[in-house]
Enzyme design. Structure first.
Site, PDB file in Angstrom:
ATOM      1  N   ASP A  63       0.947  -1.273  -0.195  1.00 33.41           N
ATOM      2  CA  ASP A  63      -0.140  -0.203  -0.190  1.00 33.41           C
ATOM      3  C   ASP A  63       1.482   1.121  -0.147  1.00 33.41           C
ATOM      4  O   ASP A  63       0.762   2.594   0.005  1.00 33.41           O
ATOM      5  CB  ASP A  63      -0.750   0.477   0.797  1.00 33.41           C
ATOM      6  CG  ASP A  63      -0.124  -0.002   2.489  1.00 33.41           C
ATOM      7  OD1 ASP A  63       0.796  -0.320   2.756  1.00 33.41           O
ATOM      8  OD2 ASP A  63      -1.290   0.063   3.856  1.00 33.41           O
ATOM      9  N   SER A  64       1.971   1.305  -0.021  1.00 31.75           N
ATOM     10  CA  SER A  64       3.114   2.120  -0.268  1.00 31.75           C
ATOM     11  C   SER A  64       3.154   3.004  -1.845  1.00 31.75           C
ATOM     12  O   SER A  64       3.273   3.660  -1.643  1.00 31.75           O
ATOM     13  CB  SER A  64       4.450   1.736  -0.490  1.00 31.75           C
ATOM     14  OG  SER A  64       4.987   0.447  -0.765  1.00 31.75           O
ATOM     15  N   ASP A 102      -0.728  -6.382   0.082  1.00 30.94           N
ATOM     16  CA  ASP A 102      -1.741  -4.975   1.210  1.00 30.94           C
ATOM     17  C   ASP A 102      -2.713  -5.141   1.418  1.00 30.94           C
ATOM     18  O   ASP A 102      -3.603  -4.376   0.109  1.00 30.94           O
ATOM     19  CB  ASP A 102      -1.164  -3.966   1.027  1.00 30.94           C
ATOM     20  CG  ASP A 102       0.281  -4.388   2.506  1.00 30.94           C
ATOM     21  OD1 ASP A 102       0.530  -4.863   2.940  1.00 30.94           O
ATOM     22  OD2 ASP A 102       0.951  -3.121   1.984  1.00 30.94           O
ATOM     23  N   LYS A 132      -1.014  -9.526   2.790  1.00 30.40           N
ATOM     24  CA  LYS A 132      -0.310  -8.863   4.164  1.00 30.40           C
ATOM     25  C   LYS A 132      -1.248  -8.252   4.787  1.00 30.40           C
ATOM     26  O   LYS A 132      -2.061  -6.965   4.312  1.00 30.40           O
ATOM     27  CB  LYS A 132       1.190  -8.239   3.678  1.00 30.40           C
ATOM     28  CG  LYS A 132       1.726  -7.423   4.390  1.00 30.40           C
ATOM     29  CD  LYS A 132       3.028  -7.227   4.056  1.00 30.40           C
ATOM     30  CE  LYS A 132       3.132  -6.117   3.451  1.00 30.40           C
ATOM     31  NZ  LYS A 132       2.813  -4.805   4.457  1.00 30.40           N
ATOM     32  N   GLU A 134      -1.394  -5.467   8.608  1.00 26.51           N
ATOM     33  CA  GLU A 134      -0.908  -5.169   9.450  1.00 26.51           C
ATOM     34  C   GLU A 134      -0.971  -4.811  10.768  1.00 26.51           C
ATOM     35  O   GLU A 134      -2.237  -5.283  10.993  1.00 26.51           O
ATOM     36  CB  GLU A 134      -0.418  -3.404   9.698  1.00 26.51           C
ATOM     37  CG  GLU A 134       0.253  -3.041   7.965  1.00 26.51           C
ATOM     38  CD  GLU A 134       0.742  -1.695   7.776  1.00 26.51           C
ATOM     39  OE1 GLU A 134       0.236  -1.123   8.489  1.00 26.51           O
ATOM     40  OE2 GLU A 134       1.419  -1.412   6.604  1.00 26.51           O
ATOM     41  N   GLU A 201       9.374  -4.201  10.060  1.00 27.28           N
ATOM     42  CA  GLU A 201      10.243  -3.547   9.852  1.00 27.28           C
ATOM     43  C   GLU A 201      10.245  -2.138  10.465  1.00 27.28           C
ATOM     44  O   GLU A 201       9.972  -1.999  11.419  1.00 27.28           O
ATOM     45  CB  GLU A 201       8.548  -2.536   8.855  1.00 27.28           C
ATOM     46  CG  GLU A 201       8.909  -0.972   8.590  1.00 27.28           C
ATOM     47  CD  GLU A 201       8.041  -0.553   7.232  1.00 27.28           C
ATOM     48  OE1 GLU A 201       7.135  -0.734   7.066  1.00 27.28           O
ATOM     49  OE2 GLU A 201       8.135   0.299   6.685  1.00 27.28           O
TER      50      GLU A 201
HETATM   51  O1  KIV Z   1       3.398  -0.934   1.453  1.00 22.81           O
HETATM   52  C1  KIV Z   1       4.605  -1.217   1.551  1.00 22.81           C
HETATM   53  O2  KIV Z   1       5.407  -1.441   0.500  1.00 22.81           O
HETATM   54  C2  KIV Z   1       5.045  -2.851   3.032  1.00 22.81           C
HETATM   55  C3  KIV Z   1       6.685  -2.563   2.534  1.00 22.81           C
HETATM   56  C4  KIV Z   1       7.840  -1.443   2.879  1.00 22.81           C
HETATM   57  C5  KIV Z   1       6.955  -3.945   3.442  1.00 22.81           C
HETATM   58  O3  KIV Z   1       4.379  -2.843   3.336  1.00 22.81           O
END
Ligand code: KIV
Length: 283
Positions: A63-64, A102, A132, A134, A201
């Protein structure tokens, strides 16, 4: 393994015709604990996935992308629709790597059932193999609920960017004994709940190492420890696309400078009428 690129005239873009390649699987990644380091990068587009695929074990549609692609200030504003659109593109562009997507903020935290609905939609509409999410101990029931229902989950502990409003920033976590103990407990809880891998992280190094020793699944570090079972970076950070270079990043190129130079050369050629030439025109 090689990939042959031919011109697909329907899209006028290089379109890969790969030799038969078997995609890696989630269980194969889970078995890499303590073995050959796992290579993960983020990817958000089909073309980048094509380029990264043969080098990576995992491609993370992080989600970056909210910050990297959309210029948002945090990942909190990322939507499920964004994740699905980019996730499907990365699956289309990859053949070998396991694609992990994510779950965006607000799409899974309320209950295991909410998480299941979101994750099932993500897997159905993208073709990715895993999601993924969090969070630590509080998300353990959700990790267990999804895993038991056929949805592989990569967990993410330590600095969890979706919680930026609660954490108050992006500083490294685990500096106090109490916070380190809490993050270690979080890691143990999601690993015991069935996460097939764990992103760690932005934690102080001894904590990254302790988590890796404490959990049975592979850990994938980003600003964590050399001892993690694998490493991940945001691909644009690794390529040198941004001026800001956080401590945990190594730039393996300086693409921002190279794009600047290429754009300047193009602009200069257009203004001087050196582009296009006869070669680029239809007679
Ligand atoms: O969103 C993302 O890119 C991440 C990575 C930095 C692990 O969660």
């Amino acid at each position: 393994m090689s990939t042959t690129f031919t011109l697909d005239t329907s899209t006028s873009r290089a379109h890969p015709l790969p030799e038969p390649v078997r995609r890696l699987t989630v269980p194969a990644i889970a078995r890499r604990k303590g073995g050959e380091p796992i290579v993960m990068l983020t990817a958000y587009t089909a073309r980048m996935a094509q380029l990264l695929d043969k080098h990576c074990d995992l491609l993370l549609v992080g989600d970056s992308l909210g910050q990297v692609i959309y210029g948002l200030d945090t990942t909190v504003k990322v939507t499920l629709e964004m994740m699905i659109a980019h996730g499907a593109a990365v699956v289309r562009g990859s053949y070998r790597a396991v694609v992990v997507i994510d779950l965006p903020f607000g799409s899974y935290e309320a209950s295991p059932e909410q998480a299941f609905e979101t994750a099932a939609r993500v897997l159905k509409e993208t073709g990715a193999a895993a999601v993924k999410l969090e969070g630590g101990a509080v998300m353990a029931p959700t990790v267990s609920f999804l895993s038991a229902r056929g949805i592989p989950v990569m967990a993410h502990v330590g600095l969890t960017p979706q919680a930026v409003n609660a954490l108050g920033g992006y500083g490294a976590r685990g500096r106090s004994e109490a916070e380190a103990a809490k993050i270690l407990d979080d890691a143990r809880a999601v690993a015991a709940a069935g996460a097939f891998a764990l992103v760690v992280e932005g934690v102080v190094e001894p904590l990254g190492r302790a988590i890796t020793e404490a959990v049975a699944c592979p850990t994938i570090g980003i600003g964590a420890s050399t001892q993690c079972d694998g490493q991940v970076l945001v691909v644009d950070d690794m390529l040198g696309m941004f001026e800001r270079v956080p401590r945990f990043v190594e730039r393996f190129d300086n693409m921002a400078e190279r794009i600047d130079a290429a754009a300047a050369a193009y602009a200069e050629a257009v203004r001087a009428r050196r582009f296009p030439t006869e070669k680029q025109l239809y007679s």
